[in-house]
Design a protein around this motif. Structure first.
Motif, short mmCIF file in Angstrom:
data_model
loop_
_atom_site.label_atom_id
_atom_site.label_comp_id
_atom_site.label_asym_id
_atom_site.label_seq_id
_atom_site.Cartn_x
_atom_site.Cartn_y
_atom_site.Cartn_z
N LEU A 80 0.88 -1.15 0.00
CA LEU A 80 0.00 0.00 0.00
C LEU A 80 0.92 1.21 0.00
O LEU A 80 1.71 1.39 0.93
CB LEU A 80 -0.91 0.01 1.24
CG LEU A 80 -1.84 1.23 1.37
CD1 LEU A 80 -2.83 1.27 0.22
CD2 LEU A 80 -2.57 1.20 2.71
N ARG A 83 0.22 7.50 -3.98
CA ARG A 83 -0.08 7.46 -5.41
C ARG A 83 1.11 7.89 -6.27
O ARG A 83 1.27 7.40 -7.39
CB ARG A 83 -1.29 8.36 -5.70
CG ARG A 83 -1.97 8.07 -7.02
CD ARG A 83 -3.26 8.85 -7.17
NE ARG A 83 -4.20 8.58 -6.09
CZ ARG A 83 -4.96 7.48 -6.02
NH1 ARG A 83 -4.85 6.55 -6.96
NH2 ARG A 83 -5.80 7.30 -5.03
N ARG A 96 3.59 -1.42 -9.64
CA ARG A 96 2.30 -1.85 -10.19
C ARG A 96 2.28 -3.35 -10.45
O ARG A 96 1.27 -4.02 -10.24
CB ARG A 96 2.01 -1.08 -11.48
CG ARG A 96 1.69 0.39 -11.26
CD ARG A 96 1.15 1.04 -12.52
NE ARG A 96 2.14 1.04 -13.60
CZ ARG A 96 3.04 2.00 -13.78
NH1 ARG A 96 3.10 3.02 -12.94
NH2 ARG A 96 3.90 1.94 -14.79
N THR A 100 0.60 -3.44 -6.14
CA THR A 100 0.51 -2.33 -5.19
C THR A 100 -0.84 -1.64 -5.26
O THR A 100 -1.39 -1.40 -6.33
CB THR A 100 1.63 -1.31 -5.46
OG1 THR A 100 2.89 -1.95 -5.28
CG2 THR A 100 1.54 -0.11 -4.53
N MET A 101 -1.37 -1.32 -4.10
CA MET A 101 -2.58 -0.51 -3.99
C MET A 101 -2.15 0.91 -3.65
O MET A 101 -1.35 1.12 -2.74
CB MET A 101 -3.51 -1.06 -2.90
CG MET A 101 -4.12 -2.41 -3.24
SD MET A 101 -5.03 -3.13 -1.86
CE MET A 101 -3.67 -3.86 -0.95
N VAL A 114 -10.13 2.00 0.37
CA VAL A 114 -8.77 1.45 0.44
C VAL A 114 -8.68 0.41 1.54
O VAL A 114 -8.09 -0.67 1.37
CB VAL A 114 -7.74 2.57 0.66
CG1 VAL A 114 -6.36 1.99 0.94
CG2 VAL A 114 -7.68 3.49 -0.55
N ASP A 117 -10.36 -2.72 0.36
CA ASP A 117 -9.53 -3.44 -0.61
C ASP A 117 -8.38 -4.15 0.09
O ASP A 117 -8.01 -5.28 -0.26
CB ASP A 117 -8.97 -2.48 -1.66
CG ASP A 117 -10.03 -1.98 -2.63
OD1 ASP A 117 -11.13 -2.59 -2.68
OD2 ASP A 117 -9.76 -0.98 -3.32
N LEU A 118 -7.80 -3.48 1.07
CA LEU A 118 -6.70 -4.07 1.83
C LEU A 118 -7.17 -5.31 2.59
O LEU A 118 -6.50 -6.36 2.58
CB LEU A 118 -6.12 -3.03 2.79
CG LEU A 118 -4.97 -3.47 3.70
CD1 LEU A 118 -3.81 -4.03 2.89
CD2 LEU A 118 -4.50 -2.28 4.55
#
Length: 244
Positions: A80, A83, A96, A100-101, A114, A117-118
């Motif tokens: 994580l 950006r 990527r 990776t988030m 987020v 998603d994690l």
């Protein structure tokens, strides 16, 4: 000449990382990149996450972009990250490819998504490395308080938490040469690393623990584990990078 050779070696590794990923994952190119840069890795464990069928939330202090490369060299994991990392030349592509988030520093509205998603990644059995400080620190002045949001994902997914400590040294003394803070650029940081001598990254994996408690308690416990190595070192001096 040494710096020039390291530059060339690093650029060759990064340029060929795409095919390397397809043929054998991210671990070989990450290890080779560190070798080309003259960075030695010292670790007390050849895994970041405890052997477990469940995904682990790996939480660490954050000093440099080399933290990510080092983690990939030990045990490729998802991340994580802020950006901006996804837009970095070459290294953004590596980030990527390993799943990776990305999150914006001030995107509070997107934070619940987020975290969800994690938690989903952890439930699926994937381990994810998170830097709860939210930004990098030079290593001279402790670090930032661990933010609590990632720990909510561990609670939701019932995922074990594995604290991890990164340290950078030269000649057994703490060093800020690899630090990547403030207005520093990736290019400037890479230049310092290629010119450094005897640069070592030391990785300490602490005991994993279950997400029993609220996220404030979990964040404090993880932060204390990470800081225990840094505070017990009591360095005699610190070799500083020019920008710090």
């Amino acid at each position: 000449m040494q710096a020039v050779r390291r530059w060339r070696g690093a650029l060759t590794v990064l340029a060929g990382a795409g095919s390397a990923v397809r043929n054998g994952g991210l671990r070989p190119p990450a290890r080779r990149l560190l070798t080309e840069l003259g960075v030695e890795v010292a670790t007390d464990n050849d895994r970041l996450a405890a052997p477990d069928a469940r995904g682990s939330l790996i939480v660490a202090n954050h000093l440099s972009w080399l933290d990510i490369v080092t983690a990939l060299a030990i045990e490729p994991t998802a991340f994580l990250a802020k950006r901006e990392v996804g837009r970095w030349p070459l290294i953004g592509g590596l980030a990527r490819r390993c799943g990776t988030m990305f999150i914006g520093r001030n995107e509070l509205r997107g934070l619940p998504a987020v975290v969800a998603d994690l938690a989903g990644a952890l439930r699926s059995g994937r381990s994810v490395l998170v830097f709860p400080e939210g930004t990098t620190w030079c290593g001279r002045c402790g670090g930032g308080e661990f933010r609590r949001a990632p720990f909510q994902a561990a609670i939701d997914a019932r995922a074990p938490i594995r604290p991890l400590t990164f340290e950078y040294l030269q000649g057994d003394e703490p060093s800020t040469v690899a630090s990547f803070v403030g207005d520093d650029t990736l290019l400037a940081s890479l230049r310092r690393v290629t010119q450094a001598s005897d640069l070592q990254v030391r990785v300490t994996a602490h005991d994993a623990f279950e997400p029993d408690g609220d996220r404030r308690e979990l964040a404090a416990r993880a932060e204390a584990s990470v800081r225990s190595v840094l505070t017990s070192a009591r360095p005699r001096g610190i070799r500083q990078a020019a920008h710090v």
